[in-house]
Scaffold this motif. Structure first.
Motif, PDB file in Angstrom:
ATOM      1  N   ASN A  85     -10.872   6.070  -8.967  1.00 45.00           N
ATOM      2  CA  ASN A  85     -11.052   4.636  -8.764  1.00 45.00           C
ATOM      3  C   ASN A  85      -9.766   3.962  -8.258  1.00 45.00           C
ATOM      4  OD1 ASN A  85     -12.548   2.263  -8.724  1.00 45.00           O
ATOM      5  ND2 ASN A  85     -12.051   1.725 -10.858  1.00 45.00           N
ATOM      6  N   GLN A  86      -9.059   4.674  -7.367  1.00 49.96           N
ATOM      7  CA  GLN A  86      -7.847   4.140  -6.757  1.00 49.96           C
ATOM      8  C   GLN A  86      -8.189   3.537  -5.386  1.00 49.96           C
ATOM      9  OE1 GLN A  86      -4.687   4.463  -8.585  1.00 49.96           O
ATOM     10  NE2 GLN A  86      -6.290   4.923 -10.066  1.00 49.96           N
ATOM     11  N   PRO A  87      -7.384   2.570  -4.904  1.00 49.63           N
ATOM     12  CA  PRO A  87      -7.644   2.002  -3.575  1.00 49.63           C
ATOM     13  C   PRO A  87      -7.646   3.092  -2.496  1.00 49.63           C
ATOM     14  CG  PRO A  87      -6.017   0.680  -4.763  1.00 49.63           C
ATOM     15  CD  PRO A  87      -6.250   1.908  -5.584  1.00 49.63           C
ATOM     16  N   GLU A  88      -8.644   3.090  -1.610  1.00 44.18           N
ATOM     17  CA  GLU A  88      -8.811   4.169  -0.632  1.00 44.18           C
ATOM     18  C   GLU A  88      -7.616   4.312   0.298  1.00 44.18           C
ATOM     19  OE1 GLU A  88     -11.961   5.575   2.862  1.00 44.18           O
ATOM     20  OE2 GLU A  88     -12.541   4.018   1.423  1.00 44.18           O
ATOM     21  N   GLU A  89      -7.070   3.187   0.772  1.00 43.61           N
ATOM     22  CA  GLU A  89      -5.936   3.270   1.697  1.00 43.61           C
ATOM     23  C   GLU A  89      -4.707   3.876   1.013  1.00 43.61           C
ATOM     24  OE1 GLU A  89      -4.004  -0.435   2.870  1.00 43.61           O
ATOM     25  OE2 GLU A  89      -5.063  -1.515   1.269  1.00 43.61           O
ATOM     26  N   THR A 135      -6.544   0.679 -11.085  1.00 40.36           N
ATOM     27  CA  THR A 135      -7.889   0.101 -11.206  1.00 40.36           C
ATOM     28  C   THR A 135      -7.858  -1.420 -11.111  1.00 40.36           C
ATOM     29  OG1 THR A 135      -7.836  -0.085 -13.633  1.00 40.36           O
ATOM     30  CG2 THR A 135      -8.592   2.018 -12.712  1.00 40.36           C
ATOM     31  N   GLY A 184      -5.919  -2.891  -8.832  1.00 38.45           N
ATOM     32  CA  GLY A 184      -5.607  -3.211  -7.432  1.00 38.45           C
ATOM     33  C   GLY A 184      -4.220  -2.740  -7.039  1.00 38.45           C
ATOM     34  N   LYS A 185      -3.967  -2.747  -5.729  1.00 37.92           N
ATOM     35  CA  LYS A 185      -2.701  -2.219  -5.214  1.00 37.92           C
ATOM     36  C   LYS A 185      -1.499  -3.059  -5.650  1.00 37.92           C
ATOM     37  CE  LYS A 185      -2.834  -4.568  -0.703  1.00 37.92           C
ATOM     38  NZ  LYS A 185      -2.893  -4.405   0.770  1.00 37.92           N
ATOM     39  N   ALA A 191       0.836  -1.210   0.000  1.00 38.04           N
ATOM     40  CA  ALA A 191       0.000   0.000   0.000  1.00 38.04           C
ATOM     41  C   ALA A 191       0.867   1.255   0.000  1.00 38.04           C
ATOM     42  CB  ALA A 191      -0.927   0.001   1.214  1.00 38.04           C
ATOM     43  N   ASP A 198       0.522 -10.988  -1.084  1.00 36.73           N
ATOM     44  CA  ASP A 198       0.612  -9.799  -1.936  1.00 36.73           C
ATOM     45  C   ASP A 198       1.986  -9.699  -2.586  1.00 36.73           C
ATOM     46  OD1 ASP A 198      -1.952  -8.990  -1.407  1.00 36.73           O
ATOM     47  OD2 ASP A 198      -1.394  -7.642   0.232  1.00 36.73           O
TER      48      ASP A 198
END
Length: 461
Positions: free
Chosen positions: A119-123, A266, A268-269, A44, A356
Motif C-alpha cells: 500500500n505504498q505510493p506507486e510512483e 500509507t 502518503g508520500k 517522491a 508538498d
C-alpha cells in the motif's frame, strides 16, 4: 554513591568511544547527504530512498547485530593475553559474516515484490526498485567490513574503522554529487547514482580497513595468513549462539523503525518524506549512543576477562551517565530547532513542489519533538544492551527487546498512527513507548546480573 567514582572514567570511555562515534556518524552523515541531495529532486524521490532503505536497514540490522558477537569475545581474549583464542574468534566470525552478507543480499533482492503489496505510493515504488538492487549488493562488503570492525573494536583499536569510514564517506559524497546531478560530463542518474556511490564506497571501506589492520603490529598476525576454510564446529557454534540473539535484538529495534516508514507510506508520500527527515536526524544523535554502547561492550568484556565485577558495574554505569548527558543535550537541540532542521532537506524555492514541501516540513517538525523526548531512553537502552553483550548475556535481552518493541511499541504505532487518529505523530508515540520500555527492562536485567556476579565472587573469597 560518590560521583567521582564514575566521572573519573569519562576520559577513557570517551577516548575509546570517540572513534566509534565518529565512524558511525560518518555513516549517518552520508545518509544525511544522500537525503539532502535526493531531497532536491522532490518528495517522491526522497520517499523512494526511504522505502528502499527500509529493506536495507532490516538486512543490515541482522548482519551488524550478528557481527557484534565478535567484539566481547576478542576483548575477553585480549584481556587474557590469549592470541590463539582471539584469532580463532576473528577467523570464524569473518567466515560467518561473509556467508551472512551473501545471504542477506539474496534475501533482500527476493523481497522486492513485497513493495507492490504494501500500500505504498506507486510512483515511489517504481523509483525505489532500481535503487534497491544496487544497495542490496553493497550489503556483502558492508557485513564483511563489520567483521573486521568488530574485531578491531575488540582489540580497542577503535580508530582504524573510523579512518576507513571517513575515506569511504568522502568518496561516497563525491560519487553522489557527480552521478545524482550529472556533473563533470557524467550521466544524470538520480537516486540510482546515490546507490552507485554507496556500493563503490563500501568496497573501498572494506579493503582500506584490512590494509590498515595489516600494517599495525598488534593486529597484523590476526588479519593475515587466515586459513579461511579450516573451521572448528565448536567455535562456529559459540559465535552463532551469541550472534543470532544479538542479530535479533537489533532486528526487533530496526524493524519497528522500518514499520514506521511503511506505516508513514500509507499516509502518503509527504508523511513518508517527513518521517525520513526525522528518522535521519535522530539517527545521527543515536550514533553517539551506539558508540558508547561499543565502549561499554569492550570495557565490560575486558573486566569480565579479569573477573573484576565491581569495577565492571561501576565502569558500565559511568558510560550510562555519559550517554544520559549527551541525550539531554540532543533533546534540547531538537526542541529548540525542530522547525528549522527540516529545511535542510527540502528545496524551499521550488514552486512546482511548494505545497508538498510545506506539508513535509510541518510534519517533520512535529516528529522532531517526539524524537527529542525519546533521546534519553533510546540512549540508555542501546548502551545497556552493549554492556549486556559484554557480559555475553544475549537470550533474555532478546526477549526483552521483542516484548518492548513488538508487544508494546508497535501496537501503539499501529492504532495511533492511522490517518483518523494522530497520523505520523501517533506512529512516533509508539516508538517512544517501545524504546522507553526497553530501556527500563534492560537496565533492570543489567543491575540484577552484576549484583549476582559480585555476590558470587564475594562468597567465593
Amino acid at each position: 554513591m560518590v560521583l567521582t567514582n564514575y566521572t573519573k572514567e569519562f576520559k577513557y570511555n570517551l577516548k575509546l568511544a570517540s572513534p566509534v562515534i565518529l565512524g558511525m556518524l560518518g555513516h549517518t552523515f552520508v545518509s544525511f547527504v544522500d537525503n539532502v541531495m535526493v531531497g532536491q529532486l522532490g518528495a517522491a524521490e526522497l520517499a523512494a530512498v526511504s522505502l528502499g532503505n527500509s529493506f536495507i536497514f532490516i538486512a543490515m540490522s541482522l548482519g551488524i547485530g550478528f557481527s557484534t558477537a565478535i567484539t566481547p569475545l576478542v576483548a575477553e581474549a585480549d584481556a587474557e593475553g590469549d592470541f590463539s583464542k582471539g584469532k580463532s574468534v576473528f577467523k570464524h566470525g569473518l567466515f560467518l559474516c561473509t556467508v551472512l552478507g551473501v545471504l542477506l543480499f539474496l534475501m533482500t533482492v527476493a523481497a522486492k515484490p513485497l513493495m507492490y503489496v504494501m500500500n505504498q505510493p506507486e510512483e515511489v515504488v517504481e523509483l525505489a526498485i532500481p535503487y534497491l538492487d544496487l544497495v542490496a549488493f553493497s550489503l556483502v562488503p558492508l557485513i564483511v567490513f563489520q567483521a573486521f570492525k568488530q574485531f578491531s573494536d575488540g582489540l580497542s583499536l577503535t580508530k582504524y574503522p573510523m579512518y576507513a569510514t571517513i575515506v569511504a564517506n568522502v568518496l561516497n559524497v563525491a560519487i553522489n554529487y557527480v552521478l545524482i546531478f550529472g556533473k563533470f560530463g557524467f550521466p544524470e542518474m538520480g537516486i540510482v547514482g546515490a546507490a552507485v556511490g554507496t556500493l563503490v564506497s563500501r568496497f573501498v571501506m572494506l579493503f582500506y580497513l584490512w590494509w590498515l589492520l595489516a600494517k599495525r603490529e598488534k593486529s597484523r598476525k590476526f588479519v593475515t595468513h587466515i586459513k579461511f576454510f579450516k573451521l572448528k564446529t565448536q567455535a562456529l557454534k559459540k559465535l552463532t549462539n551469541l550472534g543470532l540473539p544479538s542479530a535479533m535484538q537489533m532486528f526487533f529495534e530496526v524493524a519497528i523503525f522500518t514499520a514506521a516508514i511503511w506505516l508513514s507510506g500509507t499516509l502518503g508520500k509527504n508523511a513518508q518524506a517527513a518521517n525520513q527527515i526525522a528518522l535521519n536526524l535522530s539517527s545521527m544523535t543515536f550514533m553517539v549512543a551506539m558508540g558508547l554502547s561499543v565502549a561499554a561492550m569492550i570495557r565490560v568484556g575486558n573486566q569480565k576477562g579479569l573477573k573484576d565485577f565491581k569495577a565492571l558495574k561501576r565502569i558500565a554505569e559511568s558510560i550510562f551517565l555519559v550517554g544520559f548527558i549527551f541525550a539531554v543535550v540532543f533533546a534540547l537541540v531538537f526542541v529548540i530547532f525542530h522547525e528549522t532542521l527540516p529545511h535542510l532537506y527540502v528545496d524551499l524555492d521550488d514552486p512546482v513542489n511548494a505545497v508538498d514541501t510545506i506539508e513535509v516540513v510541518k510534519i517533520a517538525a512535529t516528529l522532531l519533538l517526539a524524537a527529542a523526548i525519546f533521546q534519553i531512553t533510546d540512549s540508555l537502552q542501546v548502551i545497556t544492551l552493549g554492556a549486556l553483550r559484554g557480559l555475553q548475556d544475549v537470550y533474555i535481552p532478546t526477549l526483552i527487546t521483542f516484548i518492548a518493541y513488538w508487544l508494546i511499541g508497535f501496537p501503539v504505532s499501529y492504532f495511533l498512527g492511522k490517518a483518523d487518529a494522530y497520523g505520523s505523530l501517533g506512529i512516533w508515540l509508539g516508538l517512544l513507548a517501545g524504546l522507553s520500555s526497553a530501556a527500563i527492562l534492560l537496565y533492570f536485567r543489567f543491575n540484577y546480573l552484576t549484583r549476582k556476579l559480585i555476590a558470587q565472587k564475594h562468597q567465593q573469597a
